[in-house]
Design a protein around this motif. Structure first.
Motif, PDB file in Angstrom:
ATOM      1  N   TYR A  47     -11.713  -4.358  -4.936  1.00  0.00           N
ATOM      2  CA  TYR A  47     -10.813  -5.301  -5.601  1.00  0.00           C
ATOM      3  C   TYR A  47      -9.585  -5.615  -4.753  1.00  0.00           C
ATOM      4  N   GLY A  48      -9.635  -5.208  -3.483  1.00  0.00           N
ATOM      5  CA  GLY A  48      -8.557  -5.541  -2.562  1.00  0.00           C
ATOM      6  C   GLY A  48      -7.325  -4.659  -2.682  1.00  0.00           C
ATOM      7  N   ILE A  49      -7.474  -3.505  -3.311  1.00  0.00           N
ATOM      8  CA  ILE A  49      -6.332  -2.605  -3.480  1.00  0.00           C
ATOM      9  C   ILE A  49      -6.217  -1.704  -2.249  1.00  0.00           C
ATOM     10  N   ASN A  50      -5.049  -1.680  -1.649  1.00  0.00           N
ATOM     11  CA  ASN A  50      -4.769  -0.810  -0.515  1.00  0.00           C
ATOM     12  C   ASN A  50      -4.419   0.565  -1.084  1.00  0.00           C
ATOM     13  N   VAL A  51      -5.355   1.494  -1.010  1.00  0.00           N
ATOM     14  CA  VAL A  51      -5.206   2.785  -1.671  1.00  0.00           C
ATOM     15  C   VAL A  51      -4.043   3.593  -1.102  1.00  0.00           C
ATOM     16  N   SER A  52      -3.831   3.553   0.199  1.00  0.00           N
ATOM     17  CA  SER A  52      -2.709   4.314   0.764  1.00  0.00           C
ATOM     18  C   SER A  52      -1.373   3.760   0.267  1.00  0.00           C
ATOM     19  N   GLU A  53      -1.269   2.448   0.120  1.00  0.00           N
ATOM     20  CA  GLU A  53      -0.039   1.844  -0.416  1.00  0.00           C
ATOM     21  C   GLU A  53       0.115   2.155  -1.905  1.00  0.00           C
TER      22      GLU A  53
END
Length: 79
Positions: A47-53
């Motif tokens: 879903y385009g989520i930057n997990v580290s951010e």
């Protein structure tokens, strides 16, 4: 998922940690639509989520030391 229907929450999206794994093989691999969209659990990254951010924003450690793996998921819902 049943807990959300008990709470009268109709729109729920579960996001997991990688491949869905509900079907073997996944219908997407053969160009078909998802067989069980109500059970599917796509990844946060899908879903385009930057997990580290996301981890940084939530104040959660993304890297927890050598030889460790940290998994992230999310449940999004609409009241």
């Amino acid at each position: 998922r049943e807990i959300f229907s008990d709470m009268r929450i109709s729109k729920v999206l579960h996001l997991g940690v990688g491949g869905c794994g509900v079907c073997k093989p996944c219908a997407k691999q053969t160009g078909e639509p998802c067989r069980f969209p109500e059970k599917a659990m796509p990844s946060l990254e899908a879903y385009g989520i930057n997990v580290s951010e996301l981890a940084k924003t939530a104040g959660i450690k993304y890297i927890n030391g050598q030889n460790t793996v940290t998994y992230f998921g999310a449940v999004l819902f609409s009241l």
